[in-house]
Design an enzyme around this catalytic site. Structure first.
Site, PDB file in Angstrom:
ATOM      1  N   ASP A 138       2.313   8.929  -2.525  1.00 15.77           N
ATOM      2  CA  ASP A 138       1.348   8.870  -1.621  1.00 15.77           C
ATOM      3  C   ASP A 138       0.060   9.522  -2.157  1.00 15.77           C
ATOM      4  OD1 ASP A 138       3.200   7.383  -0.191  1.00 15.77           O
ATOM      5  OD2 ASP A 138       3.033   8.988   1.513  1.00 15.77           O
ATOM      6  N   ARG A 173      -5.205 -19.619   1.759  1.00  9.80           N
ATOM      7  CA  ARG A 173      -4.300 -18.891   2.844  1.00  9.80           C
ATOM      8  C   ARG A 173      -5.136 -17.413   2.731  1.00  9.80           C
ATOM      9  NH1 ARG A 173       1.788 -20.417   1.968  1.00  9.80           N
ATOM     10  NH2 ARG A 173       1.801 -22.256   3.232  1.00  9.80           N
ATOM     11  N   ARG A 275      -0.264 -15.286   5.787  1.00 11.97           N
ATOM     12  CA  ARG A 275       1.085 -14.747   5.414  1.00 11.97           C
ATOM     13  C   ARG A 275       1.046 -13.163   5.184  1.00 11.97           C
ATOM     14  NH1 ARG A 275       2.244 -19.077   7.108  1.00 11.97           N
ATOM     15  NH2 ARG A 275       3.000 -20.704   5.975  1.00 11.97           N
TER      16      ARG A 275
HETATM   17  O1  F6P Z   1       6.066   9.744   1.451  1.00 15.15           O
HETATM   18  C1  F6P Z   1       6.664   8.866   0.682  1.00 15.15           C
HETATM   19  C2  F6P Z   1       6.806   7.595   1.235  1.00 15.15           C
HETATM   20  O2  F6P Z   1       7.110   6.657   0.333  1.00 15.15           O
HETATM   21  C3  F6P Z   1       5.926   7.023   2.370  1.00 15.15           C
HETATM   22  O3  F6P Z   1       4.911   6.485   1.945  1.00 15.15           O
HETATM   23  C4  F6P Z   1       6.759   6.102   3.188  1.00 15.15           C
HETATM   24  O4  F6P Z   1       6.617   6.175   4.603  1.00 15.15           O
HETATM   25  C5  F6P Z   1       8.077   6.933   3.109  1.00 15.15           C
HETATM   26  O5  F6P Z   1       8.198   7.871   1.862  1.00 15.15           O
HETATM   27  C6  F6P Z   1       9.541   6.168   3.262  1.00 15.15           C
HETATM   28  O6  F6P Z   1      10.515   6.953   3.286  1.00 15.15           O
HETATM   29  P1  F6P Z   1      11.959   6.332   3.426  1.00 15.15           P
HETATM   30  O7  F6P Z   1      12.463   6.269   1.834  1.00 15.15           O
HETATM   31  O8  F6P Z   1      12.937   7.608   3.995  1.00 15.15           O
HETATM   32  O9  F6P Z   1      12.102   5.087   4.097  1.00 15.15           O
END
Ligand code: F6P
Length: 357
Positions: A138, A173, A275
């Site tokens: 992130d 689309r 979509r």
């Molecule tokens: O923090 C990194 C992240 O990839 C987020 O973007 C996402 O919400 C989360 O981890 C997903 O976590 P998990 O693999 O536990 O579903």
């Protein structure tokens, strides 16, 4: 001298590059590296670990995931929900400390995001020799301008947008792509700019569906029959709500579904066939890009350098093309979010991208 390394939280392309960097640099100093499996859990007696020598890291640079395994559950969860901090229980720490002492670990490198580094900070404050390495696709950790894994995630997003573009154009689309980004829209905005999105919706900027629908109709009138919309999973619907799948036991919500909701609303408001596609964990898996590999290796080498200097309680940090370090507490106390008036946002707007505001 023996040092330990573990990774915590979600996996991320480039984790193996960090391990490669740590093991290589430690070997040069004649040190032994212990890799703990499944994050901090590997510290619990009897200890789940492996000795890592350079021969064990041959070929791992290009591998996604982590050879050590990881978890975002278990006994060491420090962040629950958004920003709420839970201390790790004293008896758990005492058990883990026994493993540290038995193995004579003189430095523990914690490769993690906000949650694992918060645990690392607690342990450091209790006297552990902790060094942090920032990790999250992130890219929202404070005190570092970049985290490895982000570039790989953005590359996957761009590839997806390229594909959605051709099918969207062919069918005239609206195509909506939902991407990761819990608190910050870095993946959506970088991916959207690089992948030619027309609309980018991020957690930091409230959006109006009416404005986006109006924009799509304007494009239609100008002869652009397809529109690419990218939305971060952590963006809030106009009523202020997050779109969630469920909450885990610790109370942290799993995000997902905003792409479908945005697509349904836009179809209804514009009359255009729409979509939605959710990229999900495709963004987390797979081989790291060259940038993430070199970032990972450099982070690993810097972590060993900090261990050699006895600079505990610090986190490796990337600033203006240099890898350096900062106190861990600077990194975990605030997320690095996109500012609405930043050069990045203005650049997106300058080329006609709409952010829904
Ligand atoms: O923090 C990194 C992240 O990839 C987020 O973007 C996402 O919400 C989360 O981890 C997903 O976590 P998990 O693999 O536990 O579903």
């Amino acid at each position: 001298m023996r040092i330990g390394i573990l990774n915590g939280g979600g996996d991320c392309p480039g984790l193996n590059a960090v391990i490669h960097g740590v093991v290589g640099a430690a070997d040069q100093l004649g040190w032994e590296v212990i890799g703990f499996r499944d994050g901090f859990e590997g510290l619990l007696p009897p200890g789940d670990y492996t000795v890592l020598k350079p021969k064990d890291t041959i070929g791992i640079l290009k591998l996604g995931g982590t050879i050590l395994g990881t978890t975002n559950k278990g006994h060491f969860i420090a962040k629950v929900g958004n920003g709420d901090i839970a201390e790790v229980a004293a008896e758990i720490i005492a058990k883990a400390k026994r493993t540290m002492d038995q193995l004579e670990i003189r430095a523990l490198i914690v490769v993690g995001g906000d949650g694992s580094l918060t645990t690392g900070l607690q342990l450091y404050r209790e006297g552990w020799p902790i060094i942090g390495v920032p990790k999250t696709i992130d890219n929202d950790l404070g005190a570092t301008a970049l985290t490895f894994g982000f570039d790989s995630a953005v590359s996957t997003v761009v590839d997806a947008l390229d594909r959605l573009h051709t099918t969207g154009e062919s069918h005239k689309r609206v195509m909506v792509l939902e991407v990761m980004g819990r608190h910050a829209g870095w993946i959506a905005l970088w991916g959207g700019i690089a992948g030619g999105a027309n609309v980018v919706l991020i957690p930091e900027i409230a959006f109006s569906l009416e404005k986006i629908a109006e924009f799509i109709k304007q494009r239609e009138a100008q002869g652009h029959h397809s529109t690419l919309v990218i939305v971060a999973e952590g963006a809030r619907m106009p009523d202020g709500d997050l779109v969630t799948i469920d909450a885990n036991k610790a109370g942290e919500v799993r995000l997902g579904g905003i792409g479908d909701q945005v697509a349904a609303s836009l179809q209804q408001m514009t009359g255009k066939e729409t979509r939605a596609c959710t990229l999900g964990h495709l963004q987390r898996g797979g081989a790291p890009t060259a940038l993430d590999r070199i970032l990972g290796v450099r982070f690993g080498v810097m972590a060993v350098k900090l261990a050699a200097a006895g600079s505990f309680g610090r986190m490796v940090s990337y600033q203006s093309y240099d890898v350096d370090s900062v106190p861990i507490e600077e990194a975990v106390h605030q997320l690095r979010l996109i500012e609405a008036e930043s050069e990045l946002v203005l650049a997106a707007k300058a080329i006609g991208i709409r952010l829904g505001d």
